[in-house]
Design a protein around this motif. Structure first.
Motif, PDB file in Angstrom:
ATOM      1  N   ASP A 276       0.835  -1.205   0.000  1.00 28.09           N
ATOM      2  CA  ASP A 276       0.000   0.000   0.000  1.00 28.09           C
ATOM      3  C   ASP A 276       0.869   1.253   0.000  1.00 28.09           C
ATOM      4  O   ASP A 276       0.577   2.238  -0.695  1.00 28.09           O
ATOM      5  N   LYS A 277       1.943   1.216   0.764  1.00 32.96           N
ATOM      6  CA  LYS A 277       2.859   2.352   0.815  1.00 32.96           C
ATOM      7  C   LYS A 277       3.536   2.542  -0.542  1.00 32.96           C
ATOM      8  O   LYS A 277       3.747   3.673  -0.993  1.00 32.96           O
ATOM      9  N   ALA A 278       3.896   1.438  -1.191  1.00 37.78           N
ATOM     10  CA  ALA A 278       4.539   1.516  -2.502  1.00 37.78           C
ATOM     11  C   ALA A 278       3.602   2.137  -3.537  1.00 37.78           C
ATOM     12  O   ALA A 278       4.037   2.913  -4.393  1.00 37.78           O
ATOM     13  N   ARG A 279       2.313   1.788  -3.469  1.00 38.69           N
ATOM     14  CA  ARG A 279       1.342   2.383  -4.391  1.00 38.69           C
ATOM     15  C   ARG A 279       1.214   3.878  -4.176  1.00 38.69           C
ATOM     16  O   ARG A 279       1.065   4.651  -5.123  1.00 38.69           O
ATOM     17  N   LEU A 280       1.259   4.298  -2.925  1.00 37.71           N
ATOM     18  CA  LEU A 280       1.135   5.720  -2.594  1.00 37.71           C
ATOM     19  C   LEU A 280       2.408   6.485  -2.914  1.00 37.71           C
ATOM     20  O   LEU A 280       2.352   7.650  -3.319  1.00 37.71           O
ATOM     21  N   LEU A 281       3.566   5.814  -2.743  1.00 38.64           N
ATOM     22  CA  LEU A 281       4.866   6.484  -2.831  1.00 38.64           C
ATOM     23  C   LEU A 281       5.782   5.772  -3.827  1.00 38.64           C
ATOM     24  O   LEU A 281       6.842   5.270  -3.464  1.00 38.64           O
ATOM     25  N   PRO A 282       5.403   5.706  -5.092  1.00 38.57           N
ATOM     26  CA  PRO A 282       6.246   5.019  -6.080  1.00 38.57           C
ATOM     27  C   PRO A 282       7.634   5.650  -6.163  1.00 38.57           C
ATOM     28  O   PRO A 282       7.776   6.865  -6.119  1.00 38.57           O
ATOM     29  N   GLY A 283       8.642   4.785  -6.268  1.00 40.23           N
ATOM     30  CA  GLY A 283      10.016   5.261  -6.357  1.00 40.23           C
ATOM     31  C   GLY A 283      10.687   5.474  -5.022  1.00 40.23           C
ATOM     32  O   GLY A 283      11.871   5.827  -4.971  1.00 40.23           O
ATOM     33  N   ALA A 284       9.967   5.236  -3.924  1.00 35.46           N
ATOM     34  CA  ALA A 284      10.524   5.476  -2.596  1.00 35.46           C
ATOM     35  C   ALA A 284      11.355   4.294  -2.119  1.00 35.46           C
ATOM     36  O   ALA A 284      11.219   3.163  -2.595  1.00 35.46           O
ATOM     37  N   THR A 285      12.240   4.576  -1.161  1.00 35.38           N
ATOM     38  CA  THR A 285      12.990   3.546  -0.448  1.00 35.38           C
ATOM     39  C   THR A 285      12.427   3.438   0.955  1.00 35.38           C
ATOM     40  O   THR A 285      12.205   4.457   1.615  1.00 35.38           O
ATOM     41  N   PHE A 286      12.180   2.216   1.414  1.00 37.37           N
ATOM     42  CA  PHE A 286      11.620   2.008   2.745  1.00 37.37           C
ATOM     43  C   PHE A 286      12.659   1.338   3.638  1.00 37.37           C
ATOM     44  O   PHE A 286      13.343   0.394   3.230  1.00 37.37           O
ATOM     45  N   VAL A 287      12.761   1.833   4.861  1.00 39.03           N
ATOM     46  CA  VAL A 287      13.725   1.331   5.832  1.00 39.03           C
ATOM     47  C   VAL A 287      13.007   0.384   6.783  1.00 39.03           C
ATOM     48  O   VAL A 287      11.975   0.731   7.366  1.00 39.03           O
ATOM     49  N   LEU A 288      13.555  -0.813   6.947  1.00 38.40           N
ATOM     50  CA  LEU A 288      12.960  -1.828   7.806  1.00 38.40           C
ATOM     51  C   LEU A 288      13.978  -2.321   8.821  1.00 38.40           C
ATOM     52  O   LEU A 288      15.164  -2.402   8.523  1.00 38.40           O
ATOM     53  N   GLY A 289      13.495  -2.688   9.990  1.00 32.85           N
ATOM     54  CA  GLY A 289      14.330  -3.396  10.934  1.00 32.85           C
ATOM     55  C   GLY A 289      14.322  -4.880  10.601  1.00 32.85           C
ATOM     56  O   GLY A 289      13.426  -5.379   9.911  1.00 32.85           O
ATOM     57  N   TRP A 290      15.323  -5.596  11.094  1.00 28.91           N
ATOM     58  CA  TRP A 290      15.424  -7.030  10.816  1.00 28.91           C
ATOM     59  C   TRP A 290      14.152  -7.768  11.196  1.00 28.91           C
ATOM     60  O   TRP A 290      13.679  -8.646  10.453  1.00 28.91           O
ATOM     61  N   ASP A 291      13.549  -7.416  12.331  1.00 27.84           N
ATOM     62  CA  ASP A 291      12.365  -8.128  12.802  1.00 27.84           C
ATOM     63  C   ASP A 291      11.182  -7.977  11.860  1.00 27.84           C
ATOM     64  O   ASP A 291      10.363  -8.892  11.721  1.00 27.84           O
ATOM     65  N   THR A 292      11.072  -6.830  11.195  1.00 31.32           N
ATOM     66  CA  THR A 292      10.009  -6.633  10.205  1.00 31.32           C
ATOM     67  C   THR A 292      10.343  -7.353   8.910  1.00 31.32           C
ATOM     68  O   THR A 292       9.498  -8.035   8.314  1.00 31.32           O
ATOM     69  N   ALA A 293      11.588  -7.205   8.466  1.00 35.15           N
ATOM     70  CA  ALA A 293      12.004  -7.815   7.204  1.00 35.15           C
ATOM     71  C   ALA A 293      11.851  -9.330   7.224  1.00 35.15           C
ATOM     72  O   ALA A 293      11.433  -9.939   6.231  1.00 35.15           O
ATOM     73  N   VAL A 294      12.140  -9.954   8.343  1.00 32.71           N
ATOM     74  CA  VAL A 294      12.079 -11.411   8.407  1.00 32.71           C
ATOM     75  C   VAL A 294      10.646 -11.910   8.262  1.00 32.71           C
ATOM     76  O   VAL A 294      10.396 -13.021   7.761  1.00 32.71           O
ATOM     77  N   ARG A 295       9.683 -11.092   8.662  1.00 31.43           N
ATOM     78  CA  ARG A 295       8.276 -11.496   8.545  1.00 31.43           C
ATOM     79  C   ARG A 295       7.737 -11.302   7.133  1.00 31.43           C
ATOM     80  O   ARG A 295       6.991 -12.156   6.628  1.00 31.43           O
ATOM     81  N   ILE A 296       8.086 -10.198   6.498  1.00 28.24           N
ATOM     82  CA  ILE A 296       7.447  -9.891   5.210  1.00 28.24           C
ATOM     83  C   ILE A 296       7.932 -10.788   4.077  1.00 28.24           C
ATOM     84  O   ILE A 296       7.336 -10.774   2.997  1.00 28.24           O
ATOM     85  N   VAL A 297       8.965 -11.589   4.306  1.00 27.94           N
ATOM     86  CA  VAL A 297       9.441 -12.501   3.257  1.00 27.94           C
ATOM     87  C   VAL A 297       9.017 -13.943   3.538  1.00 27.94           C
ATOM     88  O   VAL A 297       9.538 -14.877   2.925  1.00 27.94           O
ATOM     89  N   MET A 298       8.055 -14.114   4.440  1.00 29.86           N
ATOM     90  CA  MET A 298       7.534 -15.440   4.751  1.00 29.86           C
ATOM     91  C   MET A 298       6.213 -15.662   4.030  1.00 29.86           C
ATOM     92  O   MET A 298       5.273 -14.873   4.190  1.00 29.86           O
ATOM     93  N   PRO A 299       6.084 -16.732   3.259  1.00 28.02           N
ATOM     94  CA  PRO A 299       4.823 -17.006   2.557  1.00 28.02           C
ATOM     95  C   PRO A 299       3.612 -17.114   3.472  1.00 28.02           C
ATOM     96  O   PRO A 299       2.481 -16.860   3.040  1.00 28.02           O
ATOM     97  N   LYS A 300       3.821 -17.472   4.746  1.00 30.10           N
ATOM     98  CA  LYS A 300       2.668 -17.656   5.631  1.00 30.10           C
ATOM     99  C   LYS A 300       1.887 -16.361   5.840  1.00 30.10           C
ATOM    100  O   LYS A 300       0.707 -16.408   6.197  1.00 30.10           O
TER     101      LYS A 300
END
Length: 274
Positions: A170-194
């Motif tokens: 949703d953020k990418a749709r609103l802000l095309p071309g942006a870079t988003f900063v994530l902490g490890w704990d967030t990144a590890v979740r968003i790459v899980m198929p579950k």
């Protein structure tokens, strides 16, 4: 009157020095409130949230919180508080580095993480914090809670974009071309198929759209306080090869902070019990 109150009270009426412009179909309403001072809002009695939990909200009196109310009502897409001004419906993506979070509370680790990410992104990059009114798990924040969190940034003189975009896509749709900063704990979740209905294909489709929006991610390391207590980085995450190029690490030598919002709230230093 606080700076936040002055900024929001001026929205919707042209004051001397205010400008209303139209650019690329997006409205940008700017209110100058640079001479006002901001104060920490006062605490009220516990209030029930949409999730059924009881929060002790940090609130302040604002007579006309027009932009935030309009955002909560779904009539506008975003509100930015930056440099003593309020920008309505003026999202900026390319060249911008956003650190999304709940910021309960905002702390020095957040500032340092964004600074490190901007340094990696390049000399033309500009940093901004991003706070969504919508939480994928807890629902919509109350207006008092939003005002309290925004007041932290106004007081510190830091830019913050308020959106209704709970998910990264949703953020990418609103802000095309942006870079988003994530902490490890967030990144590890968003790459899980579950988190995508246990579907590897659905996950790839989501990140395919993020790629089409020309967005990418910078990942900061973090101590795994729910695991073995070691410092985890992007290299410790198993990212699908089809989307691995969207992620770049923030080296530990550039940024490491052991400050935890969870620990601060447990110590009574948060804005409320979320």
């Amino acid at each position: 009157m606080s700076q936040l109150a002055a900024q929001q009270q001026q929205h919707g009426s042209k004051q001397p020095g205010n400008e209303v412009t139209h650019s690329s179909g997006q409205d940008s309403i700017t209110s100058n409130a640079s001479n006002q001072q901001s104060s920490c809002p006062s605490r009220q009695q516990p209030t029930s949230t949409a999730a059924g939990q009881v929060d002790e909200l940090c609130t302040q009196s604002i007579s006309q919180p027009e932009p935030l109310q309009e955002l909560l009502a779904g009539r506008i897409r975003c509100v930015e508080f930056s440099g003593g001004n309020v920008y309505v419906n003026a999202p900026r993506g390319p060249g911008r580095v956003y650190l999304p979070g709940s910021f309960n509370p905002l702390h020095e680790g957040h500032r340092q993480m964004l600074q490190a990410a901007v340094k990696i992104a390049g000399p033309e990059a500009e940093g901004c914090f991003e706070l969504s009114l919508m939480n994928a798990d807890k629902g919509k924040l109350a207006i008092e809670e939003v005002q309290c969190r925004v007041a932290q940034f106004v007081t510190a003189g830091l830019p913050v974009l308020i959106t209704a975009a709970p998910l990264l896509v949703d953020k990418a749709r609103l802000l095309p071309g942006a870079t988003f900063v994530l902490g490890w704990d967030t990144a590890v979740r968003i790459v899980m198929p579950k988190y995508y209905g246990d579907s590897y294909t659905a996950m790839l489709l989501v990140f395919g759209e993020i790629r089409c929006q020309k967005c990418r991610f910078l990942v900061a390391g973090r101590v795994d306080d729910k695991g073995d207590g070691s410092f985890k980085q992007l290299t410790d995450i198993e990212v699908a090869p089809e989307m691995a190029d969207l992620f770049e690490p923030i080296p530990e030598a550039i940024f490491r902070s052991n400050i935890s919002s969870t620990a601060l709230r447990a110590a009574g230093k948060g804005l409320g019990k979320l």
